[in-house]
Write a protein that holds these residues in place. Structure first.
Motif, short mmCIF file in Angstrom:
data_model
loop_
_atom_site.label_atom_id
_atom_site.label_comp_id
_atom_site.label_asym_id
_atom_site.label_seq_id
_atom_site.Cartn_x
_atom_site.Cartn_y
_atom_site.Cartn_z
N GLU A 46 5.38 2.53 -7.52
CA GLU A 46 5.03 3.71 -8.31
C GLU A 46 3.54 3.77 -8.61
O GLU A 46 2.94 4.85 -8.55
CB GLU A 46 5.81 3.73 -9.63
N MET A 47 2.94 2.61 -8.91
CA MET A 47 1.50 2.57 -9.17
C MET A 47 0.73 2.98 -7.92
O MET A 47 -0.22 3.76 -7.99
CB MET A 47 1.05 1.19 -9.62
N LEU A 48 1.13 2.46 -6.78
CA LEU A 48 0.45 2.80 -5.53
C LEU A 48 0.57 4.29 -5.22
O LEU A 48 -0.39 4.92 -4.77
CB LEU A 48 1.01 1.97 -4.37
N GLN A 49 1.73 4.85 -5.47
CA GLN A 49 1.92 6.29 -5.23
C GLN A 49 1.05 7.13 -6.16
O GLN A 49 0.45 8.11 -5.73
CB GLN A 49 3.40 6.65 -5.38
N ALA A 50 0.98 6.72 -7.43
CA ALA A 50 0.12 7.43 -8.38
C ALA A 50 -1.36 7.29 -7.98
O ALA A 50 -2.13 8.25 -8.06
CB ALA A 50 0.34 6.90 -9.80
N ALA A 51 -1.73 6.09 -7.55
CA ALA A 51 -3.11 5.84 -7.12
C ALA A 51 -3.46 6.69 -5.90
O ALA A 51 -4.57 7.22 -5.80
CB ALA A 51 -3.32 4.36 -6.83
N GLN A 52 -2.52 6.83 -4.99
CA GLN A 52 -2.76 7.65 -3.81
C GLN A 52 -2.93 9.12 -4.21
O GLN A 52 -3.84 9.80 -3.72
CB GLN A 52 -1.60 7.52 -2.81
#
Length: 114
Positions: free
Chosen positions: A98-104
């Motif tokens: 989820e963090m990676l998706q938000a960061a993207q």
């Protein structure tokens, strides 16, 4: 030892190093310190999603289940413990995903160990 994942796109995630290692090994990243740049995010997300899908296909092996059941059915005085609940890779990896998706979405890097 704990690892704290940080990004300006999401709240910090604190995880035991031994659990973070499996995720970071998938991404070929050092567990002590590192960065996932915005350019690396699509591949990182795809790798973790694939590993989560794979982990859902394979349940806990019968050997592990047998060992756990044997230990907890022992006749000594420790047999009154509740059976341990296994936490799946998918469950452990989901907050990082989820963090990676938000960061993207926000075009922000993800760092740890800094």
């Amino acid at each position: 030892m704990l690892i704290t994942f940080k990004s300006k796109a999401a709240a910090e995630i604190v995880m035991y190093k031994e659990h973070a290692r499996r995720i970071l090994d998938l991404l070929h990243k050092d567990v002590e310190q590192g960065i996932i740049t915005t350019a690396e995010l699509p591949a990182a997300i795809a790798s973790i999603e694939a590993a989560i899908a794979e982990s859902k296909i394979h349940s806990v092996s019968t050997e592990v289940a047998h060992d756990v059941n044997m230990h907890h059915n022992a006749t000594d005085d420790e047999n009154e413990h509740e059976k341990p609940v296994t936490v799946s890779f998918a469950t452990r990896a989901f907050p990082v995903l989820e963090m990676l998706q938000a960061a993207q979405k926000m075009q922000k890097d993800v760092v740890w160990g800094v």
